[in-house]
Design an enzyme around this catalytic site. Sequence first.
Site, short mmCIF file in Angstrom:
data_model
loop_
_atom_site.label_atom_id
_atom_site.label_comp_id
_atom_site.label_asym_id
_atom_site.label_seq_id
_atom_site.Cartn_x
_atom_site.Cartn_y
_atom_site.Cartn_z
N ALA A 168 -3.55 -11.97 -8.54
CA ALA A 168 -4.38 -12.12 -9.73
C ALA A 168 -4.77 -10.73 -10.21
CB ALA A 168 -5.63 -12.92 -9.38
N GLY A 226 -2.83 -14.07 -5.27
CA GLY A 226 -2.38 -15.17 -6.13
C GLY A 226 -0.86 -15.28 -6.20
N1 COA Z 1 -4.09 -6.56 -10.52
C1 COA Z 1 -4.08 -5.67 -11.52
N2 COA Z 1 -3.26 -4.61 -11.56
C2 COA Z 1 -2.42 -4.47 -10.53
C3 COA Z 1 -2.39 -5.36 -9.44
C4 COA Z 1 -3.28 -6.45 -9.47
N3 COA Z 1 -3.29 -7.39 -8.52
N4 COA Z 1 -1.46 -4.93 -8.55
C5 COA Z 1 -0.93 -3.82 -9.08
N5 COA Z 1 -1.51 -3.54 -10.25
C6 COA Z 1 -1.22 -2.42 -11.16
C7 COA Z 1 -1.84 -1.13 -10.64
O1 COA Z 1 -3.22 -1.04 -11.03
C8 COA Z 1 -0.99 -0.11 -11.35
O2 COA Z 1 -1.39 0.01 -12.68
P1 COA Z 1 -1.46 1.46 -13.39
O3 COA Z 1 -0.03 1.96 -13.33
O4 COA Z 1 -1.92 1.15 -14.77
O5 COA Z 1 -2.38 2.28 -12.57
C9 COA Z 1 0.39 -0.76 -11.34
O6 COA Z 1 0.18 -2.16 -11.16
C10 COA Z 1 1.27 -0.29 -10.19
O7 COA Z 1 0.53 -0.47 -8.99
P2 COA Z 1 0.35 0.71 -7.92
O8 COA Z 1 -0.83 0.33 -7.06
O9 COA Z 1 0.30 2.04 -8.61
O10 COA Z 1 1.71 0.56 -7.13
P3 COA Z 1 1.98 0.87 -5.61
O11 COA Z 1 3.45 0.69 -5.44
O12 COA Z 1 1.34 2.14 -5.18
O13 COA Z 1 1.22 -0.30 -4.81
C11 COA Z 1 0.62 -2.58 -4.34
C12 COA Z 1 1.63 -1.62 -5.00
C13 COA Z 1 1.06 -3.99 -4.68
C14 COA Z 1 0.65 -2.34 -2.82
C15 COA Z 1 -0.79 -2.28 -4.88
O14 COA Z 1 -0.72 -2.26 -6.31
C16 COA Z 1 -1.80 -3.33 -4.50
O15 COA Z 1 -2.29 -3.33 -3.39
N6 COA Z 1 -2.13 -4.23 -5.46
C17 COA Z 1 -3.15 -5.23 -5.24
C18 COA Z 1 -2.64 -6.34 -4.39
C19 COA Z 1 -3.72 -7.36 -4.15
O16 COA Z 1 -4.73 -7.14 -3.53
N7 COA Z 1 -3.48 -8.56 -4.70
C20 COA Z 1 -4.36 -9.66 -4.54
C21 COA Z 1 -5.09 -9.93 -5.81
S1 COA Z 1 -5.80 -11.56 -5.74
#
Ligand code: COA
Length: 255
Positions: free
Chosen positions: A65, A110
């Site tokens: 999400a 999500g």
């Molecule tokens: N919601 C909103 N934005 C998200 C997102 C999420 N769940 N997951 C990734 N993004 C966005 C990041 O903010 C980033 O945006 P930006 O380029 O504008 O800064 C972009 O996607 C790329 O993510 P980034 O974190 O830079 O990539 P990464 O390869 O370093 O890491 C993840 C990837 C998936 C490990 C990391 O983004 C992450 O931990 N995301 C959250 C996962 C999570 O907790 N999900 C559960 C939500 S209910």
Amino acid sequence: MTWDTVKLEWSDDIATVTVDRPDALNALNVETLEALGEAVGEAGANDARVLVLRGAGDDAFIAGADIAYMKDLSTTEAQAWGELGHDVADAIERFPAPTVAVVDGYAFGGGCEMAMACDLRIGSESALIGNTEIDLGIIPGWGGTQRLPRLVGEETAKRMIFLGQRLDAETAAEEGLFGEVVPDDEIDDRAAELAAELAAKPPFALRAAKDAIAQGYSDVSGLDYEKRTFGSLFGTPDQREGMEAFVENREPEFQ
Ligand code: COA
């Protein structure tokens, strides 16, 4: 219908729904989640024999999400957000034909929940999957507390949810979360092959088998409890710190 961040494509009777928001790793905001629900509904209304769910690009199935959207939600708004996610996951789970999640890349929060709402899951070797919400100061809110233990057993589900574990594909398969794991560059071909095999099976019998299996899980009280509890966590110090830390790109410090 068409949507900006979700695609619905057909190959014979096989419908493929792609969440297409690669700049945010296909994270689900309101617009995308609503579009996903509509696309699934349209695929069902047009008698898809199989529904394939996937994310655009190689990096993510659905990274969860949208945290930036959720960060400042009130309890009431979070309740509505949880209900919307539940409605979409339920629509996938009750889809009148087999559903296949093609998990190539991240499937967190999500995203993991939408994959678990599908009947079958294929993971690519580099996929990572988990109900990681705890580190955001919340719990799985779109069915994860109910569907994850069903798939992997209670102890493993508690480890995954309490610790926010991100399982690699091999471990996810060992735990029962992926039915199969294939090399990254073979996942599209394998998904097409499995979908074609399912589409060739007798549709009435398939639906009857799916419905009969679902009857065993027809108690919705756990899902209802989860919806209420998810919403109630918004505004707590845990949720504020967890989500602010993500947006500020730092580790959370819970009190
Ligand atoms: N919601 C909103 N934005 C998200 C997102 C999420 N769940 N997951 C990734 N993004 C966005 C990041 O903010 C980033 O945006 P930006 O380029 O504008 O800064 C972009 O996607 C790329 O993510 P980034 O974190 O830079 O990539 P990464 O390869 O370093 O890491 C993840 C990837 C998936 C490990 C990391 O983004 C992450 O931990 N995301 C959250 C996962 C999570 O907790 N999900 C559960 C939500 S209910």
